[in-house]
Design an enzyme around this catalytic site. Sequence first.
Site, short mmCIF file in Angstrom:
data_model
loop_
_atom_site.label_atom_id
_atom_site.label_comp_id
_atom_site.label_asym_id
_atom_site.label_seq_id
_atom_site.Cartn_x
_atom_site.Cartn_y
_atom_site.Cartn_z
N ASP A 184 0.85 -1.19 0.00
CA ASP A 184 0.00 0.00 0.00
C ASP A 184 0.89 1.24 0.00
O ASP A 184 1.90 1.31 0.71
CB ASP A 184 -0.91 0.00 1.23
CG ASP A 184 -2.04 1.01 1.11
OD1 ASP A 184 -3.21 0.59 0.99
OD2 ASP A 184 -1.76 2.23 1.12
N ASN A 206 -13.09 -3.10 2.18
CA ASN A 206 -14.16 -2.11 2.22
C ASN A 206 -15.06 -2.25 1.00
O ASN A 206 -14.57 -2.37 -0.12
CB ASN A 206 -13.56 -0.69 2.24
CG ASN A 206 -12.79 -0.42 3.52
OD1 ASN A 206 -13.26 -0.74 4.61
ND2 ASN A 206 -11.61 0.17 3.40
N GLU A 215 -12.18 3.58 -1.37
CA GLU A 215 -11.66 4.65 -2.23
C GLU A 215 -11.42 4.16 -3.65
O GLU A 215 -11.61 4.91 -4.61
CB GLU A 215 -10.33 5.18 -1.67
CG GLU A 215 -10.51 6.03 -0.43
CD GLU A 215 -9.17 6.40 0.20
OE1 GLU A 215 -8.12 6.13 -0.42
OE2 GLU A 215 -9.21 6.92 1.32
N HIS A 232 -10.29 -5.22 -3.37
CA HIS A 232 -8.98 -5.46 -2.76
C HIS A 232 -9.14 -5.82 -1.30
O HIS A 232 -10.08 -5.40 -0.64
CB HIS A 232 -8.07 -4.23 -2.90
CG HIS A 232 -8.67 -2.95 -2.44
ND1 HIS A 232 -9.60 -2.24 -3.19
CD2 HIS A 232 -8.52 -2.24 -1.30
CE1 HIS A 232 -9.95 -1.15 -2.54
NE2 HIS A 232 -9.32 -1.12 -1.37
N HIS A 253 -6.95 -5.67 2.24
CA HIS A 253 -5.78 -5.14 2.94
C HIS A 253 -5.26 -6.22 3.88
O HIS A 253 -6.04 -6.81 4.62
CB HIS A 253 -6.16 -3.94 3.81
CG HIS A 253 -6.75 -2.77 3.09
ND1 HIS A 253 -6.06 -1.58 2.92
CD2 HIS A 253 -7.96 -2.57 2.51
CE1 HIS A 253 -6.83 -0.71 2.28
NE2 HIS A 253 -7.99 -1.29 2.02
P1 AMP Z 1 -9.82 1.51 0.26
O1 AMP Z 1 -10.15 2.72 1.08
O2 AMP Z 1 -10.17 0.23 0.96
O3 AMP Z 1 -10.39 1.61 -1.13
O4 AMP Z 1 -8.24 1.48 0.15
C1 AMP Z 1 -7.53 1.96 -0.95
C2 AMP Z 1 -6.07 1.84 -0.61
O5 AMP Z 1 -5.32 1.98 -1.81
C3 AMP Z 1 -5.54 2.89 0.37
O6 AMP Z 1 -5.01 2.24 1.51
C4 AMP Z 1 -4.48 3.63 -0.45
O7 AMP Z 1 -3.36 4.02 0.33
C5 AMP Z 1 -4.11 2.60 -1.48
N1 AMP Z 1 -3.56 3.13 -2.74
C6 AMP Z 1 -4.07 4.11 -3.52
N2 AMP Z 1 -3.30 4.29 -4.61
C7 AMP Z 1 -2.30 3.38 -4.53
C8 AMP Z 1 -1.19 3.05 -5.36
N3 AMP Z 1 -0.95 3.69 -6.50
N4 AMP Z 1 -0.35 2.06 -4.96
C9 AMP Z 1 -0.58 1.41 -3.81
N5 AMP Z 1 -1.62 1.66 -2.98
C10 AMP Z 1 -2.47 2.64 -3.34
#
Ligand code: AMP
Length: 127
Positions: A38, A96, A104, A109, A111
Site C-alpha cells: 500500500d 471495504n 476509495e 482489494h 488489505h
Molecule cells: P480503500 O479505502 O479500501 O479503497 O483502500 C484503498 C487503498 O489503496 C488505500 O489504503 C491507499 O493508500 C491505497 N492506494 C491508492 N493508490 C495506490 C497506489 N498507487 N499504490 C498502492 N496503494 C495505493
Amino acid sequence: MQKNQNVYDKENIFAKILRGEIPCTKVYEDEFSLAFNDINPQSQIHILVIPKGEYISFDDFSGKASSKEIISFFKSISEVAKQVGVDRSGYRIISNHGLDSHQEVPHFHVHILGGNPLGSLLVKGGK
Ligand code: AMP
C-alpha cells in the site's frame, strides 16, 4: 468511489497497475491475483491483494467470480501473509465495500495489515 457504483471503472488506479501503466511494489503474483505494498501504509506491513478480474468490490467479486477464482484469491491472501511472515505474528484482513466503508478504489482489494500490534478494529466516533 465512482459515480455509477454498479459499472466497473477501467480507469481506476488498480486497473492501471494491473495493465502496467503505473508502477507498484509487487509482493506476489499468480494467475488470478496480484499483491503489492500500500502506498500509504497504516502498519509496518500493509499489503493490498487484488484479483486480476474486473470486480468492483467484495460484494461484486463474491457474486460474479468463479469458484476457482474465489478459492485461488483467498488462498493467495494466506500465501502472501506467509511470505512476509505475519502468519506467525498475526495480521488483520480488511475489505471495504461501498460508501459507508469509505472504499476509495473501486477494484476489489483486501488489505493485509500486520508487522506490529494493531489497534482497535474500528476507529471510534463513527456515526
Ligand atoms: P480503500 O479505502 O479500501 O479503497 O483502500 C484503498 C487503498 O489503496 C488505500 O489504503 C491507499 O493508500 C491505497 N492506494 C491508492 N493508490 C495506490 C497506489 N498507487 N499504490 C498502492 N496503494 C495505493
